[in-house]
Design a protein around this motif. Structure first.
Motif, PDB file in Angstrom:
ATOM      1  N   GLU A  70      41.828  37.036  33.257  1.00  0.00           N
ATOM      2  CA  GLU A  70      41.404  37.766  32.074  1.00  0.00           C
ATOM      3  C   GLU A  70      40.392  36.776  31.381  1.00  0.00           C
ATOM      4  OE1 GLU A  70      45.035  37.956  29.864  1.00  0.00           O
ATOM      5  OE2 GLU A  70      45.383  40.153  30.431  1.00  0.00           O
ATOM      6  N   LYS A  71      40.682  35.540  31.573  1.00  0.00           N
ATOM      7  CA  LYS A  71      39.794  34.497  31.065  1.00  0.00           C
ATOM      8  C   LYS A  71      38.296  34.554  31.688  1.00  0.00           C
ATOM      9  CE  LYS A  71      38.923  29.421  30.321  1.00  0.00           C
ATOM     10  NZ  LYS A  71      37.773  29.249  31.022  1.00  0.00           N
ATOM     11  N   ARG A  72      38.329  34.751  33.191  1.00  0.00           N
ATOM     12  CA  ARG A  72      37.132  35.031  33.891  1.00  0.00           C
ATOM     13  C   ARG A  72      36.500  36.211  33.461  1.00  0.00           C
ATOM     14  NH1 ARG A  72      37.927  34.361  39.890  1.00  0.00           N
ATOM     15  NH2 ARG A  72      35.623  34.304  39.958  1.00  0.00           N
ATOM     16  N   LEU A  73      37.259  37.274  33.263  1.00  0.00           N
ATOM     17  CA  LEU A  73      36.550  38.528  32.930  1.00  0.00           C
ATOM     18  C   LEU A  73      35.872  38.636  31.447  1.00  0.00           C
ATOM     19  CD1 LEU A  73      39.328  41.053  34.399  1.00  0.00           C
ATOM     20  CD2 LEU A  73      36.890  40.733  35.211  1.00  0.00           C
ATOM     21  N   TYR A  74      36.365  37.931  30.625  1.00  0.00           N
ATOM     22  CA  TYR A  74      35.999  38.135  29.473  1.00  0.00           C
ATOM     23  C   TYR A  74      35.293  36.940  28.869  1.00  0.00           C
ATOM     24  CZ  TYR A  74      39.547  41.715  29.422  1.00  0.00           C
ATOM     25  OH  TYR A  74      40.111  42.639  29.855  1.00  0.00           O
ATOM     26  N   ASP A  75      34.969  35.854  29.503  1.00  0.00           N
ATOM     27  CA  ASP A  75      34.375  34.715  29.186  1.00  0.00           C
ATOM     28  C   ASP A  75      32.839  34.754  29.526  1.00  0.00           C
ATOM     29  OD1 ASP A  75      34.380  33.961  31.798  1.00  0.00           O
ATOM     30  OD2 ASP A  75      35.537  32.295  31.637  1.00  0.00           O
ATOM     31  N   ASN A  80      29.028  39.814  38.542  1.00  0.00           N
ATOM     32  CA  ASN A  80      28.735  40.643  39.864  1.00  0.00           C
ATOM     33  C   ASN A  80      29.871  41.655  39.871  1.00  0.00           C
ATOM     34  OD1 ASN A  80      29.057  41.720  42.646  1.00  0.00           O
ATOM     35  ND2 ASN A  80      27.588  40.043  43.119  1.00  0.00           N
ATOM     36  N   PRO A  81      29.289  43.083  39.809  1.00  0.00           N
ATOM     37  CA  PRO A  81      30.301  44.278  39.841  1.00  0.00           C
ATOM     38  C   PRO A  81      31.568  44.251  40.850  1.00  0.00           C
ATOM     39  CG  PRO A  81      28.155  44.946  39.528  1.00  0.00           C
ATOM     40  CD  PRO A  81      28.029  43.480  39.748  1.00  0.00           C
ATOM     41  N   LYS A  82      31.156  43.612  42.026  1.00  0.00           N
ATOM     42  CA  LYS A  82      31.867  43.451  43.162  1.00  0.00           C
ATOM     43  C   LYS A  82      33.187  42.498  42.828  1.00  0.00           C
ATOM     44  CE  LYS A  82      29.151  45.295  46.981  1.00  0.00           C
ATOM     45  NZ  LYS A  82      28.826  45.120  48.576  1.00  0.00           N
ATOM     46  N   ASP A  83      32.666  41.421  42.383  1.00  0.00           N
ATOM     47  CA  ASP A  83      33.592  40.510  41.877  1.00  0.00           C
ATOM     48  C   ASP A  83      34.317  40.741  40.796  1.00  0.00           C
ATOM     49  OD1 ASP A  83      32.358  38.837  43.752  1.00  0.00           O
ATOM     50  OD2 ASP A  83      30.996  37.613  42.254  1.00  0.00           O
ATOM     51  N   VAL A  84      33.710  41.401  39.834  1.00  0.00           N
ATOM     52  CA  VAL A  84      34.856  42.031  38.661  1.00  0.00           C
ATOM     53  C   VAL A  84      35.736  43.199  39.093  1.00  0.00           C
ATOM     54  CG1 VAL A  84      34.940  43.411  36.631  1.00  0.00           C
ATOM     55  CG2 VAL A  84      32.966  41.626  36.934  1.00  0.00           C
ATOM     56  N   GLU A  85      35.410  43.761  40.245  1.00  0.00           N
ATOM     57  CA  GLU A  85      36.382  44.789  40.826  1.00  0.00           C
ATOM     58  C   GLU A  85      37.499  44.009  41.597  1.00  0.00           C
ATOM     59  OE1 GLU A  85      36.367  48.575  44.134  1.00  0.00           O
ATOM     60  OE2 GLU A  85      34.328  47.214  43.479  1.00  0.00           O
ATOM     61  N   GLU A  88      39.663  42.673  38.825  1.00  0.00           N
ATOM     62  CA  GLU A  88      40.562  43.597  37.997  1.00  0.00           C
ATOM     63  C   GLU A  88      41.596  44.008  39.017  1.00  0.00           C
ATOM     64  OE1 GLU A  88      37.624  46.294  37.129  1.00  0.00           O
ATOM     65  OE2 GLU A  88      37.433  45.453  35.036  1.00  0.00           O
ATOM     66  N   ARG A  89      41.454  44.389  40.381  1.00  0.00           N
ATOM     67  CA  ARG A  89      42.390  44.726  41.371  1.00  0.00           C
ATOM     68  C   ARG A  89      43.470  43.736  41.434  1.00  0.00           C
ATOM     69  NH1 ARG A  89      39.128  46.290  45.000  1.00  0.00           N
ATOM     70  NH2 ARG A  89      38.953  44.382  46.417  1.00  0.00           N
ATOM     71  N   ASP A  90      43.060  42.359  41.710  1.00  0.00           N
ATOM     72  CA  ASP A  90      44.157  41.552  41.727  1.00  0.00           C
ATOM     73  C   ASP A  90      44.889  41.155  40.221  1.00  0.00           C
ATOM     74  OD1 ASP A  90      45.584  39.462  42.982  1.00  0.00           O
ATOM     75  OD2 ASP A  90      44.474  37.912  41.992  1.00  0.00           O
ATOM     76  N   LEU A  91      44.249  41.353  39.190  1.00  0.00           N
ATOM     77  CA  LEU A  91      44.944  41.289  37.717  1.00  0.00           C
ATOM     78  C   LEU A  91      46.049  42.453  37.836  1.00  0.00           C
ATOM     79  CD1 LEU A  91      45.070  40.324  35.086  1.00  0.00           C
ATOM     80  CD2 LEU A  91      43.183  41.789  34.430  1.00  0.00           C
ATOM     81  N   ALA A  92      45.646  43.831  38.295  1.00  0.00           N
ATOM     82  CA  ALA A  92      46.510  44.686  38.156  1.00  0.00           C
ATOM     83  C   ALA A  92      47.869  44.531  39.126  1.00  0.00           C
ATOM     84  CB  ALA A  92      45.857  46.106  38.854  1.00  0.00           C
TER      85      ALA A  92
END
Length: 229
Positions: A70-75, A80-85, A88-92
């Motif tokens: 969550e920190k990496r997603l919001y800071d 990179n969209p692929k990295d975000v994906e 998010e997949r690992d976060l789920a």
């Protein structure tokens, strides 16, 4: 002769009592049961607490991973969209693991508390049996010392009690005593006082005449108040 019988009968009783004074043998079964119960309780405790610890570690690991993602997603550090994906997949996945761990812990934690209570009870039960065994051992030791003193006194009285008894009768008496534990039985209400066998009037008359008579059932020498002396 009845006096000799009373001495020997008490000696026989003392030997029987002494043989039954072993508290270790008497407590063998309850001690084994208490030890088995403790082993079972310990195994159950180890199993459920191992499961609880594993779930708590999984929960802690998932919670930590979720916080990092969550920190990496919001800071703004990941763009990179692929990295975000991927994040998010690992976060789920981590959230699902945390939810599963939390749900299982609602059951496992009460079971762990119950297992702890059962283990504590098993430890206390074993301690109680061991305490009883220790007390019984002290009582047995005291009883043994008392019996030994009485046994010694009776053995010292025995030679005087054999005086006046003919060798043949003494041999017969000793043979019966050696086989059955006691050598004589008193006639009570026309019955053998040891086995209960009915004694005939003829046998009683023989006893009145100071004749040697044995019980037909238990084979002990019979004693009548005016018979063998």
């Amino acid at each position: 002769m009845w006096k000799l019988h009373e001495i020997d009968s008490r000696i026989h009783d003392i030997r029987t009592q002494a043989a039954n004074l072993n508290p270790t043998k008497r407590f063998a079964k309850p001690l084994a049961e208490a030890e088995a119960n403790l082993a079972a309780a310990q195994a159950a405790f180890d199993r459920i607490h191992g499961e609880r610890n594993a779930l708590e570690e999984l929960l802690a690991g998932a919670t930590q991973a979720i916080a990092q993602h969550e920190k990496r997603l919001y800071d703004g550090s990941v763009t990179n969209p692929k990295d975000v994906e991927i994040i998010e997949r690992d976060l789920a996945s981590q959230r699902a693991q945390r939810e599963t761990a939390e749900f299982k812990l609602t059951t496992v934690r009460p079971e762990a508390e119950a297992a702890r209570a059962e283990l504590d009870a098993a430890v206390a039960a074993l301690a109680a049996v061991k305490k009883q065994l220790g007390k019984a051992a002290k009582e047995a030791l005291a009883a043994k010392e008392s019996l030994e003193q009485e046994f010694k006194a009776l053995r010292e009285q025995r030679p005087a009690a054999t005086q006046g008894i003919g060798p043949a009768l003494m041999a017969k008496y000793d043979a019966i005593r050696g086989k059955y534990g006691t050598g004589m039985a008193k006639v009570l209400a026309m019955n053998c006082g040891t086995c209960g066998m009915a004694i005939s009037e003829r046998a009683v008359n023989q006893l009145r005449d100071d004749r040697t008579v044995t019980c037909e059932a238990c084979h002990r020498l019979l004693y009548f108040s005016t018979g063998l002396v």
